[in-house]
Every structure is written in C-alpha cells, then in structure tokens.
Enzyme design. Structure first.
Site, PDB file in Angstrom:
ATOM      1  N   CYS A 140      57.935  25.080  81.922  1.00 58.23           N
ATOM      2  CA  CYS A 140      58.291  26.430  81.469  1.00 58.23           C
ATOM      3  C   CYS A 140      57.030  27.306  81.453  1.00 58.23           C
ATOM      4  O   CYS A 140      56.022  26.921  80.869  1.00 58.23           O
ATOM      5  CB  CYS A 140      58.905  26.330  80.074  1.00 58.23           C
ATOM      6  SG  CYS A 140      59.114  27.907  79.241  1.00 58.23           S
ATOM      7  N   CYS A 177      62.550  30.561  80.396  1.00 60.45           N
ATOM      8  CA  CYS A 177      63.031  29.796  81.551  1.00 60.45           C
ATOM      9  C   CYS A 177      64.527  29.473  81.471  1.00 60.45           C
ATOM     10  O   CYS A 177      65.079  28.871  82.378  1.00 60.45           O
ATOM     11  CB  CYS A 177      62.236  28.500  81.703  1.00 60.45           C
ATOM     12  SG  CYS A 177      62.664  27.276  80.456  1.00 60.45           S
ATOM     13  N   CYS A 189      66.094  29.042  76.240  1.00 61.77           N
ATOM     14  CA  CYS A 189      64.704  29.513  76.251  1.00 61.77           C
ATOM     15  C   CYS A 189      64.660  30.944  76.780  1.00 61.77           C
ATOM     16  O   CYS A 189      65.218  31.229  77.841  1.00 61.77           O
ATOM     17  CB  CYS A 189      63.855  28.600  77.125  1.00 61.77           C
ATOM     18  SG  CYS A 189      62.182  29.222  77.330  1.00 61.77           S
ATOM     19  N   LYS A 202      42.713  37.846  38.758  1.00 65.23           N
ATOM     20  CA  LYS A 202      43.109  37.981  40.160  1.00 65.23           C
ATOM     21  C   LYS A 202      44.191  39.043  40.294  1.00 65.23           C
ATOM     22  O   LYS A 202      45.176  39.042  39.544  1.00 65.23           O
ATOM     23  CB  LYS A 202      43.661  36.645  40.686  1.00 65.23           C
ATOM     24  CG  LYS A 202      42.592  35.591  40.905  1.00 65.23           C
ATOM     25  CD  LYS A 202      41.806  35.883  42.176  1.00 65.23           C
ATOM     26  CE  LYS A 202      40.970  34.724  42.631  1.00 65.23           C
ATOM     27  NZ  LYS A 202      41.569  33.815  43.553  1.00 65.23           N
ATOM     28  N   TYR A 256      24.621  39.324  42.468  1.00 58.81           N
ATOM     29  CA  TYR A 256      25.120  39.589  41.122  1.00 58.81           C
ATOM     30  C   TYR A 256      24.759  38.546  40.078  1.00 58.81           C
ATOM     31  O   TYR A 256      25.202  38.644  38.943  1.00 58.81           O
ATOM     32  CB  TYR A 256      26.637  39.759  41.132  1.00 58.81           C
ATOM     33  CG  TYR A 256      27.357  38.652  41.870  1.00 58.81           C
ATOM     34  CD1 TYR A 256      27.434  37.373  41.334  1.00 58.81           C
ATOM     35  CD2 TYR A 256      27.946  38.885  43.109  1.00 58.81           C
ATOM     36  CE1 TYR A 256      28.062  36.351  42.014  1.00 58.81           C
ATOM     37  CE2 TYR A 256      28.584  37.872  43.797  1.00 58.81           C
ATOM     38  CZ  TYR A 256      28.632  36.611  43.243  1.00 58.81           C
ATOM     39  OH  TYR A 256      29.245  35.598  43.923  1.00 58.81           O
ATOM     40  N   ASP A 259      35.551  39.685  47.931  1.00 59.96           N
ATOM     41  CA  ASP A 259      36.139  38.557  48.636  1.00 59.96           C
ATOM     42  C   ASP A 259      35.258  38.193  49.821  1.00 59.96           C
ATOM     43  O   ASP A 259      35.525  38.549  50.956  1.00 59.96           O
ATOM     44  CB  ASP A 259      37.551  38.914  49.101  1.00 59.96           C
ATOM     45  CG  ASP A 259      38.351  37.657  49.386  1.00 59.96           C
ATOM     46  OD1 ASP A 259      37.905  36.565  48.987  1.00 59.96           O
ATOM     47  OD2 ASP A 259      39.417  37.775  50.010  1.00 59.96           O
ATOM     48  N   GLU A 310      32.893  42.999  36.608  1.00 60.52           N
ATOM     49  CA  GLU A 310      32.413  43.294  37.962  1.00 60.52           C
ATOM     50  C   GLU A 310      33.530  43.099  38.974  1.00 60.52           C
ATOM     51  O   GLU A 310      34.478  42.381  38.719  1.00 60.52           O
ATOM     52  CB  GLU A 310      31.281  42.316  38.333  1.00 60.52           C
ATOM     53  CG  GLU A 310      30.099  42.378  37.424  1.00 60.52           C
ATOM     54  CD  GLU A 310      29.219  41.137  37.554  1.00 60.52           C
ATOM     55  OE1 GLU A 310      29.288  40.444  38.581  1.00 60.52           O
ATOM     56  OE2 GLU A 310      28.475  40.861  36.590  1.00 60.52           O
ATOM     57  N   LYS A 351      35.249  41.412  42.011  1.00 53.32           N
ATOM     58  CA  LYS A 351      35.154  40.109  42.667  1.00 53.32           C
ATOM     59  C   LYS A 351      35.269  40.362  44.167  1.00 53.32           C
ATOM     60  O   LYS A 351      36.356  40.545  44.707  1.00 53.32           O
ATOM     61  CB  LYS A 351      36.258  39.161  42.195  1.00 53.32           C
ATOM     62  CG  LYS A 351      36.104  37.774  42.779  1.00 53.32           C
ATOM     63  CD  LYS A 351      36.993  36.778  42.048  1.00 53.32           C
ATOM     64  CE  LYS A 351      36.724  35.358  42.500  1.00 53.32           C
ATOM     65  NZ  LYS A 351      37.094  35.089  43.886  1.00 53.32           N
ATOM     66  N   CYS A 382      61.866  24.151  73.679  1.00 53.38           N
ATOM     67  CA  CYS A 382      62.247  24.272  75.077  1.00 53.38           C
ATOM     68  C   CYS A 382      61.775  22.979  75.731  1.00 53.38           C
ATOM     69  O   CYS A 382      60.586  22.683  75.740  1.00 53.38           O
ATOM     70  CB  CYS A 382      61.572  25.476  75.722  1.00 53.38           C
ATOM     71  SG  CYS A 382      61.713  25.439  77.514  1.00 53.38           S
TER      72      CYS A 382
HETATM   73  P1  AMP Z   1      36.517  30.895  43.618  1.00 53.67           P
HETATM   74  O1  AMP Z   1      35.774  30.538  44.896  1.00 53.67           O
HETATM   75  O2  AMP Z   1      37.878  31.443  43.839  1.00 53.67           O
HETATM   76  O3  AMP Z   1      36.414  29.836  42.582  1.00 53.67           O
HETATM   77  O4  AMP Z   1      35.741  32.152  43.022  1.00 53.67           O
HETATM   78  C1  AMP Z   1      34.436  32.045  42.628  1.00 53.67           C
HETATM   79  C2  AMP Z   1      33.586  32.780  43.595  1.00 53.67           C
HETATM   80  O5  AMP Z   1      33.781  34.171  43.503  1.00 53.67           O
HETATM   81  C3  AMP Z   1      32.138  32.617  43.315  1.00 53.67           C
HETATM   82  O6  AMP Z   1      31.655  31.404  43.781  1.00 53.67           O
HETATM   83  C4  AMP Z   1      31.565  33.785  44.060  1.00 53.67           C
HETATM   84  O7  AMP Z   1      31.285  33.401  45.402  1.00 53.67           O
HETATM   85  C5  AMP Z   1      32.685  34.806  44.118  1.00 53.67           C
HETATM   86  N1  AMP Z   1      32.375  36.096  43.472  1.00 53.67           N
HETATM   87  C6  AMP Z   1      32.596  37.304  44.017  1.00 53.67           C
HETATM   88  N2  AMP Z   1      32.179  38.290  43.232  1.00 53.67           N
HETATM   89  C7  AMP Z   1      31.657  37.713  42.127  1.00 53.67           C
HETATM   90  C8  AMP Z   1      31.031  38.212  40.940  1.00 53.67           C
HETATM   91  N3  AMP Z   1      30.887  39.522  40.715  1.00 53.67           N
HETATM   92  N4  AMP Z   1      30.609  37.315  40.024  1.00 53.67           N
HETATM   93  C9  AMP Z   1      30.764  35.985  40.238  1.00 53.67           C
HETATM   94  N5  AMP Z   1      31.330  35.461  41.333  1.00 53.67           N
HETATM   95  C10 AMP Z   1      31.781  36.304  42.281  1.00 53.67           C
HETATM   96 ZN    ZN Z   2      61.294  27.513  78.560  1.00 54.99          ZN
END
Ligand code: AMP
Ligand code: ZN
Length: 663
Positions: free
Chosen positions: A425, A405, A402, A308, A220, A115, A111, A113, A420
């Site tokens: 300033c 000034c 600076c 990653k 998920y 962010d 899946e 990941k 500075c």
């Molecule tokens: P980390 O916080 O770096 O340890 O990464 C783990 C976190 O990735 C989990 O706690 C989730 O919040 C997030 N995450 C995002 N997508 C997924 C996914 N498809 N499956 C599991 N965790 C995920």
């Molecule tokens: Zn200055």
C-alpha cells in the site's frame, strides 16, 4: 479476584506506564501525554500505594535526564523536584500545614514556574566552572559547552566564593513555533512542547546547531553557597540580578493567603500574554533560615510547592474525520475541528486513536465537542455534547476499506487497532521509508519526508531496496535538486550499508520491535538468519520480549515479501550481522557503577571498557550492584553504596586488575 488484587494489578500496570512515560519524557524528550495527564497518573499511583501499603519507592525519586555514556558531575547540593498543588484549595491546605509547622504564617515568595529544563551553574573565584542538567538530582550531565551559547549567562561574576546557581533553560513560544515549522519543512520530527525542545537542544552535540535553537535562561535559586550571599529568597533574586544573571522581575513577596490567591489567579489568566510558557506558580518560604528548618522529603522541599495551572478546555465543532494509514498499516482516525485558540496556539485537529475511542465518545458529524490541551501538548477530545446535537446528524463510522489502496481493512485480535493488510500500500510505503531512513533507523541524512514523497511520486522508489538502486543522475533530475546535493544523498545512502545490524533491524519496522528490542535481538542472536529461525519459546526467553513481540517477529518472518526484502538487501550489501566488540568475558555476570572522575578515562570510555569485558552497567546503587568504581570527587553514590553490604567499592586500578590486563 479480591479487591486488593484488582488494585494491585492496577498499580503494577500504572507503574509500568509511568516508567514508559518517564523514559519518553526525561530521556527521549518526546512525551506522548500531557504533563497534567502524567501528574494524574503519578497521583493515582501514590493513592494506590497508600491504600495498599505498598512501598512508594517508585515515586520518591526525581525523574532522570541522564543519557547513557554522558559525562556527569555530582551536585554539591542535591537538586530536588517540587511537590504540586492542582487547585487553590490544595495550595491553601499546604499553606495551613506550613503555618502549623512554622508556628506562624510565613512570608512567601511567589514566582513563575517556567516550563523549561532545570540547570545548575557552578562558579568559583568569580568564574563559571561548569554547567550541568538536573540529572537524577544527585549528579547531572555536563552541558557547559552548550550552555555558553546562551546569551546573558555571565562567564564571570563579582562574587568570589563557591556557589551553585540554579535555574531554567527555555525557548520562547514564538521561537518554538518557528523551530517546529522549520523542522516540518525539513521532514524532521516536531517537538511536543517548548520544554522538550529546550531539553533536546541543551544536549545536542553540535554547538552551532545549539545556537540555532535560541535558548534563553532564567535563574532563580542557589544550591551550595559559601559564603551565602542573601537571607531571603527575594534577596536571592535581587542578588542574582546584581551579579548579571537573567532573572524574572515578576516575583512577589506575599504575607497573606488573599495575596497568594490573587497572584495565582491573575497569572493563570494572563499566562499566554507572556513570551514564554509558564505552567504554574512556585510558592516558596521566603526566609532561607526557615527553609532550612523545614527541610526536605525524599523528593522535594517541604518549604515550597508548585501551584499548577489547569489545562484549558474549549468547545469546538467536529467538522469531519480523516483516516490516515501509518507505516505498519494501522489506520488512525483524525478529527478536523473548527479552529479554536487554546493554550497558546490554534487547534484544528485532534487524534481519535481508534474505533473504540470513536464509540466511547459517541461522535456524530457536526457535534459540539470539548477539547483540552494541557498547556502545551497534543489536543484531545474530552467528550461530545449530545444535548447540542442536531436531530438528524449521522454517527461517525469507521471506514471498511483503505482510503489509499482500497483493500478491505482487518482488525487486530484485541479489537483496538484496524489495519490495511496490503504490504505494498503506497501510504504505508512512504511511512515505512521514512522510518527506514530516519535518524534512529539507518540515519540517511537528506532522505526525509518530502524527498521520499517526491521519489515515490516520480516512480523512482517502490520499495526499501530501491533506495539503494538509485543513482545520482536520476536523483539530480528532480526539481530543486542540485548535482551536489544528489551526490551527498547517494553517498549517505551508500554509507548506511555499514550501519550496525541492530539499527537495520529496527529500521525494517517490525511491529513492536523498537530500538531497544532490536539491540537485544541483535546481541542475542548475532544475525538475521538466527532470528528468523528462532522459535517462539526461544524468542520468549530473551529478556524484555513478551508474547506480543515474539508473535510479531514470527509473523514478520513468515511473510514471503519480507523474506525477499531481506534477500534483496543482503544482495545489495547491507549489514545483517552483529559486530560484537567483546574483548573478554572476565567481568561476565558482574555489575558495575562508576562515581567520580577516573584518571585518564572518561565516564563513557570506562563504561564501554566494562561492557567489552562482559560486565554490566547499572543505573543506580542498589542491592543488585556488585562493584562501585570510585574516582576523584565521588558523588552521593558512594555514601549510598557504603550503606549496602555486599557492594564492593573499588578504584580504577582494582577494576583493571579484575579485567586481568593492566592497560
Ligand atoms: P517538576 O520537574 O515538575 O518536579 O518541577 C520542578 C522543576 O520546576 C524544578 O526542578 C525547576 O526546573 C522548575 N522550575 C521552574 N521555575 C521554577 C522556579 N521559579 N522555582 C523553582 N523551580 C522552578
Ligand atoms: Zn492500503
């Protein structure tokens, strides 16, 4: 020093650094290093711990996202973190180990990941009961109200059992850029990345503000479930979809290493074509039964890993270097670069930090430079490529005066920062005023970056006290400023006179005195004069104050300009005395922690009550804890506390008894 001592010193230093970044990332949602740099830091710590045989406690907990005083709800099943693989080789290593343990190559579910920010939803009898953050993995912060503003999260589902549903709250890349643009225009601090914007938003107090952040969710996983509605992870995803949850369609069930590699590589290349940021691929064992057999480490499942993505690196050209003067007078060099598109956005500037960094990089004008931006964060110059340098190009030299000034710059004792020294300033003035009025400082709403710069330009403000000397007529004369907003701002300014002393102390901008140090100083000394009179030894005796901070406080008070600043502010009626809300000291010297819900008392009220009677609130169960106060539905803290002799488990009645006044 022996090798071992050297390594130990490094470990201690890195652990401290990591703690600082944890705080910035999880609690303040404002990281200053990239995820990649953080991961490398964590890894180096682990390596050192292994070499030194040190206990690895510092790495075995999930980072916390709990804000002090927030309402928390225990998870029915713990929320874990994920272990990471930083290359395909590492991922394959993990899969081989997994196959050995399972006795075969297991079916996998891959899946995106996302962010974002982890959340947990609890449904019972088909109704959403509450939503929490991941918290410390055992209990999370209640964010039900805010979560309900997210489109697509069903209020009710067909399934009638009890179930925890987990996923991610996130902000699309486009919305993220727009939010940051708006924030810049309003003079607010921008978010470092979408994850932090999401994390900051889900905890906002104002619901209408939350809906402006355009949060989205993707679910998920399951936590606790009775009955369990699926047999495999891929079925879980289909089931979630059938119940009406937003679910990503981009998952893939894989049966060979080749399939895994190709999915990871293909998404690593296409990641920026998605409307939101992903920072890797999560590889999970598909069968839930096998997941159960494989189990967990202290921190993460043994049946899953996050592959990653590598931070993107690109070549650019160093066009020029600008020198910026900050609030404390520190001069920061910033590189202007030929714009390049990297990790989802265009980069044209990168900080060079200080003179040493310029020397380390051996930078010349026109240099070809390698820049990196790990997915989201602040771009950085990794190195210059001297082989591509033109023969007569000039090295970059740090300025001596600076840029605003023209005072001669001075250098910090340890050589890393250039200042500075001119306290009046104008460049510093703007930044100092911004800091003074900022949300964490005096919190004067409306008095942000752009208004301050106009006020300085129009000669209405030359110092902090001038803020309090303005009247609404003067203010209303500014372009684009109506009478009503002028009045509002003046009211906000007047109201700020009542701010607590610790905020004022922080707002004064004494170097190295952050919010926490300001609070400690206010509590310890009670008023500004006592801090002024404190000698070095006394300051050093205050918890968390080291020689550097003590030095800086003394330097601040030995400067006449600063003393007259304080006098002026006193005359104007600002509050330089700490208001102590101490009711008694019956709990003095004892430490407490609360688990479960206490009848008639919210978690934060209970904590405040304990503090007001001199007790201390701990962050977690440990040997240092004296009392665990247990309410209804206690969390895992209770089990932990029972294992440690010396911790007394008490209820609310017993706590009131300790305080001595049944309320
Ligand atoms: P980390 O916080 O770096 O340890 O990464 C783990 C976190 O990735 C989990 O706690 C989730 O919040 C997030 N995450 C995002 N997508 C997924 C996914 N498809 N499956 C599991 N965790 C995920
Ligand atoms: Zn200055």
């Amino acid at each position: 020093m022996m090798d071992r001592d050297l390594l130990l010193a490094e470990l201690i230093k890195l652990r401290k650094e990591k703690e600082r970044h944890d705080l910035l990332y999880y609690e303040l949602a404002n990281p200053i290093i990239s995820d990649y740099e953080y991961d490398m830091l964590a890894r180096r710590i682990k390596e050192l711990e292994r070499t030194l045989g040190e206990d690895s406690n510092s790495l075995e907990t999930v980072g916390k996202d709990l804000s002090p005083g927030a309402k928390v709800i225990p998870h029915k099943q713990r929320m874990y973190s994920l272990d990471n693989a930083y290359s395909l080789d590492e991922l394959i290593g993990f899969l081989n180990k997994l196959s050995l343990e399972a006795g075969r190559f297991p079916e996998l579910c891959l899946e995106h990941k996302i962010d974002g920010f982890g959340i947990n939803l609890f449904y019972e009898n088909g109704q959403l009961q509450y939503a929490t953050t991941r918290g410390d993995g055992f209990e999370g912060e209640d964010v039900t109200r805010n979560l309900k503003t997210i489109p697509g999260i069903p209020q009710s589902i067909l399934y009638q059992g009890s179930i925890e549903i987990r996923g991610e709250v996130y902000i699309s890349s486009e919305d993220f850029l727009q939010i940051n643009t708006e924030r810049t225009e309003n003079g607010e601090k921008t978010f470092a990345n979408p994850r932090n914007a999401a994390a900051g938003s889900i905890k906002l107090k104002d619901r209408s503000e939350v809906s402006k952040r355009r949060l989205q969710a993707s679910l998920y996983a399951l936590g606790f479930a009775n009955p369990v509605p699926a047999q495999t992870q891929s079925d879980v995803l289909s089931w979630l979809k059938s119940q009406g949850f937003p679910v990503s369609d981009q998952f893939l069930v894989c049966r060979t290493i080749a399939e895994v590699e190709s999915y990871c590589q293909s998404w690593e290349n296409q990641r920026y074509s998605l409307p939101f940021e992903i920072d890797g691929i999560v590889v999970k064992v598909n069968e839930l039964e096998l997941q159960k057999q494989l189990g967990y480490t202290n921190k993460s499942p043994k049946w899953a890993i996050a592959y990653k993505f590598k931070p993107q690196e690109k070549l650019s050209e160093l066009l020029s270097v600008e020198f910026q003067v900050g609030r404390t007078g520190a001069v920061t060099p910033v590189a202007n670069l030929r714009p390049v598109y990297i990790s989802g956005s265009t980069v044209s500037r990168a900080t060079l930090h200080n003179e040493d960094e310029i020397a380390r990089l051996d930078l010349h004008y026109g240099d070809t430079v390698l820049i990196v931006k790990s997915g989201e964060i602040i771009p950085k110059i990794l190195r210059s490529l001297p082989e591509k340098r033109l023969p007569n190009s000039e090295p970059i030299r740090f300025i001596e005066h600076c840029p605003v000034c023209e005072s001669s710059l001075t250098k910090e004792k340890d050589g890393s920062v250039t200042y500075c020294p001119n306290a009046s300033c104008p460049a510093q003035l703007q930044k100092r005023l911004e800091h003074f009025a900022s949300r964490d400082g005096m919190d004067i709403s409306g008095l942000g970056e752009s208004l301050l710069s106009r006020l300085i330009e129009q000669d209405l403000i030359h110092s902090i006290p001038d803020i309090y000397r303005m009247n609404s007529d003067e203010l209303a004369k500014l372009d684009r400023m109506g009478e009503k907003s002028a009045n509002n701002i003046i009211n906000a300014i007047q109201a700020s006179k009542q701010q607590n002393f610790d905020r004022l102390l922080f707002a004064l901008g004494i170097r190295f005195v952050g919010e926490k140090t300001a609070r400690v100083l206010a509590e310890q000394y009670g008023n500004i004069d006592a801090i002024n009179q404190a000698d070095f030894e006394s300051l050093r005796g205050v918890p968390d104050i080291g020689p550097r901070i003590a030095d800086s406080i003394q330097a601040f008070f030995s400067n006449d300009d600063n003393l007259s600043l304080i006098d002026d502010l006193k005359t104007l009626g600002l509050n330089f005395v700490h208001r102590k809300e101490q009711l008694s000291n019956s709990l003095e010297g004892r430490s407490f922690l609360i688990t479960g819900s206490l009848q008639g008392l919210s978690r934060s009220d209970a904590e405040a009550l304990i503090r007001k009677h001199g007790g201390k609130i701990m962050g977690s169960v440990s040997k240092q804890l004296d009392y665990l106060v247990v309410g209804e539905k206690p969390g895992s803290k209770l089990d932990k506390a029972r294992k440690i002799p010396g911790i007394q488990v008490i209820d609310l009645e017993a706590l009131k008894h300790l305080i001595g006044s049944p309320q």
